[in-house]
Design a protein around this motif. Structure first.
Motif, mmCIF file in Angstrom:
data_model
loop_
_atom_site.group_PDB
_atom_site.id
_atom_site.type_symbol
_atom_site.label_atom_id
_atom_site.label_comp_id
_atom_site.label_asym_id
_atom_site.label_seq_id
_atom_site.Cartn_x
_atom_site.Cartn_y
_atom_site.Cartn_z
ATOM 1 N N TYR A 1 -8.671 7.724 0.127
ATOM 2 C CA TYR A 1 -10.125 7.669 -0.078
ATOM 3 C C TYR A 1 -10.463 7.450 -1.554
ATOM 4 O O TYR A 1 -11.382 6.692 -1.883
ATOM 5 N N ASP A 2 -9.729 8.112 -2.453
ATOM 6 C CA ASP A 2 -9.959 7.935 -3.886
ATOM 7 C C ASP A 2 -9.752 6.479 -4.308
ATOM 8 O O ASP A 2 -10.430 5.986 -5.222
ATOM 9 N N ILE A 3 -8.823 5.806 -3.648
ATOM 10 C CA ILE A 3 -8.490 4.440 -4.032
ATOM 11 C C ILE A 3 -9.377 3.416 -3.327
ATOM 12 O O ILE A 3 -9.835 2.446 -3.941
ATOM 13 N N THR A 4 -9.650 3.633 -2.046
ATOM 14 C CA THR A 4 -10.300 2.593 -1.245
ATOM 15 C C THR A 4 -11.660 2.979 -0.675
ATOM 16 O O THR A 4 -12.365 2.108 -0.133
ATOM 17 N N PRO B 1 -8.895 -2.918 -4.455
ATOM 18 C CA PRO B 1 -7.990 -1.784 -4.231
ATOM 19 C C PRO B 1 -7.475 -1.653 -2.800
ATOM 20 O O PRO B 1 -6.315 -1.303 -2.589
ATOM 21 N N SER B 2 -8.329 -1.938 -1.809
ATOM 22 C CA SER B 2 -7.883 -1.825 -0.410
ATOM 23 C C SER B 2 -6.784 -2.838 -0.121
ATOM 24 O O SER B 2 -5.740 -2.506 0.466
ATOM 25 N N LEU B 3 -7.005 -4.077 -0.534
ATOM 26 C CA LEU B 3 -6.002 -5.126 -0.348
ATOM 27 C C LEU B 3 -4.750 -4.805 -1.163
ATOM 28 O O LEU B 3 -3.623 -4.970 -0.680
ATOM 29 N N GLY B 4 -4.958 -4.340 -2.397
ATOM 30 C CA GLY B 4 -3.832 -4.008 -3.261
ATOM 31 C C GLY B 4 -2.970 -2.906 -2.671
ATOM 32 O O GLY B 4 -1.734 -2.980 -2.713
ATOM 33 N N LEU B 5 -3.605 -1.870 -2.100
ATOM 34 C CA LEU B 5 -2.852 -0.770 -1.507
ATOM 35 C C LEU B 5 -2.065 -1.238 -0.287
ATOM 36 O O LEU B 5 -0.896 -0.859 -0.100
ATOM 37 N N LEU C 1 -5.437 4.689 -10.786
ATOM 38 C CA LEU C 1 -4.684 4.016 -11.849
ATOM 39 C C LEU C 1 -3.175 4.214 -11.701
ATOM 40 O O LEU C 1 -2.399 3.301 -11.982
ATOM 41 N N PHE C 2 -2.764 5.407 -11.227
ATOM 42 C CA PHE C 2 -1.341 5.673 -11.084
ATOM 43 C C PHE C 2 -0.733 4.783 -9.997
ATOM 44 O O PHE C 2 0.326 4.172 -10.197
ATOM 45 N N VAL C 3 -1.398 4.687 -8.851
ATOM 46 C CA VAL C 3 -0.893 3.834 -7.772
ATOM 47 C C VAL C 3 -0.958 2.367 -8.184
ATOM 48 O O VAL C 3 -0.060 1.580 -7.869
ATOM 49 N N ALA C 4 -2.024 1.993 -8.921
ATOM 50 C CA ALA C 4 -2.128 0.615 -9.411
ATOM 51 C C ALA C 4 -0.975 0.297 -10.357
ATOM 52 O O ALA C 4 -0.397 -0.803 -10.317
ATOM 53 N N LEU C 5 -0.616 1.258 -11.209
ATOM 54 C CA LEU C 5 0.499 1.066 -12.139
ATOM 55 C C LEU C 5 1.820 0.947 -11.383
ATOM 56 O O LEU C 5 2.642 0.069 -11.689
ATOM 57 N N LEU C 6 2.022 1.810 -10.392
ATOM 58 C CA LEU C 6 3.247 1.732 -9.581
ATOM 59 C C LEU C 6 3.332 0.381 -8.866
ATOM 60 O O LEU C 6 4.403 -0.230 -8.800
ATOM 61 N N ALA C 7 2.191 -0.062 -8.335
ATOM 62 C CA ALA C 7 2.176 -1.338 -7.623
ATOM 63 C C ALA C 7 2.501 -2.491 -8.558
ATOM 64 O O ALA C 7 3.284 -3.387 -8.219
ATOM 65 N N ILE D 1 -0.960 -4.335 0.338
ATOM 66 C CA ILE D 1 0.158 -5.173 -0.111
ATOM 67 C C ILE D 1 1.245 -4.317 -0.748
ATOM 68 O O ILE D 1 2.446 -4.560 -0.543
ATOM 69 N N PHE D 2 0.838 -3.299 -1.503
ATOM 70 C CA PHE D 2 1.801 -2.397 -2.140
ATOM 71 C C PHE D 2 2.676 -1.700 -1.101
ATOM 72 O O PHE D 2 3.898 -1.619 -1.241
ATOM 73 N N ILE D 3 2.047 -1.193 -0.032
ATOM 74 C CA ILE D 3 2.806 -0.502 1.016
ATOM 75 C C ILE D 3 3.742 -1.468 1.737
ATOM 76 O O ILE D 3 4.907 -1.139 2.022
ATOM 77 N N LEU D 4 3.263 -2.687 2.021
ATOM 78 C CA LEU D 4 4.083 -3.673 2.719
ATOM 79 C C LEU D 4 5.285 -4.092 1.872
ATOM 80 O O LEU D 4 6.431 -4.120 2.356
ATOM 81 N N ILE D 5 5.041 -4.406 0.601
ATOM 82 C CA ILE D 5 6.132 -4.850 -0.273
ATOM 83 C C ILE D 5 7.104 -3.714 -0.542
ATOM 84 O O ILE D 5 8.332 -3.904 -0.511
ATOM 85 N N SER D 6 6.576 -2.510 -0.790
ATOM 86 C CA SER D 6 7.441 -1.361 -1.036
ATOM 87 C C SER D 6 8.250 -1.025 0.214
ATOM 88 O O SER D 6 9.432 -0.671 0.129
ATOM 89 N N GLY D 7 7.606 -1.132 1.390
ATOM 90 C CA GLY D 7 8.317 -0.880 2.634
ATOM 91 C C GLY D 7 9.472 -1.840 2.819
ATOM 92 O O GLY D 7 10.598 -1.436 3.148
ATOM 93 N N TYR D 8 9.204 -3.122 2.597
ATOM 94 C CA TYR D 8 10.281 -4.111 2.707
ATOM 95 C C TYR D 8 11.387 -3.816 1.692
ATOM 96 O O TYR D 8 12.575 -3.880 2.015
ATOM 97 N N HIS D 9 10.991 -3.491 0.486
ATOM 98 C CA HIS D 9 11.944 -3.212 -0.595
ATOM 99 C C HIS D 9 12.841 -2.025 -0.252
ATOM 100 O O HIS D 9 14.060 -2.069 -0.449
ATOM 101 N N PHE D 10 12.253 -0.958 0.286
ATOM 102 C CA PHE D 10 13.032 0.215 0.710
ATOM 103 C C PHE D 10 14.002 -0.158 1.835
ATOM 104 O O PHE D 10 15.172 0.223 1.817
#
Length: 289
Positions: A141-144, A82-86, A268-274, A88-97
């Motif tokens: 904290y809930d995620i990581t 989850p820590s790595l996933g979060l 689960l919600f952030v994982a689904l968004l990612a 990567i999610f922020i980095l990819i989403s940031g680039y995408h935005f």
């Protein structure tokens, strides 16, 4: 009316809404917008893939299988790490935005434009995080199981803003264009005011829908059908309906079954968004090329 004018008018209208209604209404509107236009803007990826010359050798079943595999793999990786996933999610989403916002404004072939896209998107995220730090601390904290501090967000907010200013300044000197620089800084100030007066969900929804999803939908319709008009919008909706409907049903079921466990819902919600964002960002990256 130009799309940029529409975005500004909607932004000021939604800012007005924050002064008229309470937290519950803001969050309800945020969920409605994210589940409608937000999910919709990523529901036509397979149609977009069909337009790529390099992908026409694959049939629909093959492309669908690869796409589903990417979604499921991303979801599993997020749950396992989850820590790595979060991150990567922020980095990819940031680039995408950043790519969506700047690709038509920054006309250069230099590789530094990719770093600029990433920096801009991360700045938007850290603006949201810094103005709603207490809520974000809980979600992270809930995620990581990692405890963050306000200093962490302030630090990266200043770094991304500083890098962005340098990029804008250098580009303005080379292109002799100062008005775009002033406008972009004004947008960032507007976003900060907006985020500071809105809930976390409403802040994210306004940027996500008005400044990302709407322009992205416009670009996708032009890429697939040649131009944006009512007939082509209807075509887009027809093709997107099944994927959009399944995504919305899945998110609603997730909310229902995790209603008594906010920590599990956040994970689960952030994982689904990612898992939805990763393949979509790849498709849009190829579309923009």
């Amino acid at each position: 009316m130009k799309l940029n004018t529409v975005k500004l008018l909607l932004t000021f209208f939604f800012l007005w809404i924050t002064t008229q209604f309470g937290i519950d209404i803001e969050n309800l509107l945020a969920y409605i917008f994210v589940l409608s236009l937000g999910v919709l803007h990523g529901s036509n990826d397979l149609k977009l893939i069909g337009n790529f010359s390099s992908e026409k050798k694959y049939n629909f079943r093959t492309k669908l299988s690869i796409y589903v595999f990417l979604v499921l793999s991303s979801f599993c990786v997020f749950l396992i790490f989850p820590s790595l996933g979060l991150l990567i999610f922020i980095l990819i989403s940031g680039y995408h935005f950043g790519e969506q916002h700047l690709i038509e404004k920054i006309k250069t072939t230099h590789w530094s434009k990719y770093l600029l896209y990433l920096t801009y998107g991360l700045l938007i995220f850290f603006l949201i995080f810094q103005t709603h730090s207490n809520e974000v601390f809980i979600i992270v904290y809930d995620i990581t199981n990692i405890n963050l501090t306000t200093t962490f967000f302030n630090y990266f907010l200043f770094i991304t803003f500083g890098i962005l200013l340098i990029f804008y300044f250098v580009y303005s000197i080379k292109q002799y264009k100062w008005i775009p620089l002033i406008k972009e800084i004004a947008y960032i100030i507007l976003f900060y005011i907006l985020f500071s007066n809105s809930t976390l969900l409403w802040s994210f929804a306004i940027y996500f829908i008005v400044w990302h999803a709407l322009p992205s939908l416009n670009d996708q319709i032009i890429s697939i059908y040649g131009k944006t008009n009512l007939a082509n919008v209807i075509k887009y909706l027809r093709v997107s309906f099944l994927y959009w409907g399944l995504s919305v049903v899945g998110i609603c079921l997730l909310s229902y079954f995790t209603n008594d466990n906010p920590a599990l819902f956040n994970l689960l919600f952030v994982a689904l968004l990612a898992s939805i964002t990763f393949p979509h960002a790849i498709v849009i990256f190829k579309m923009q090329r």
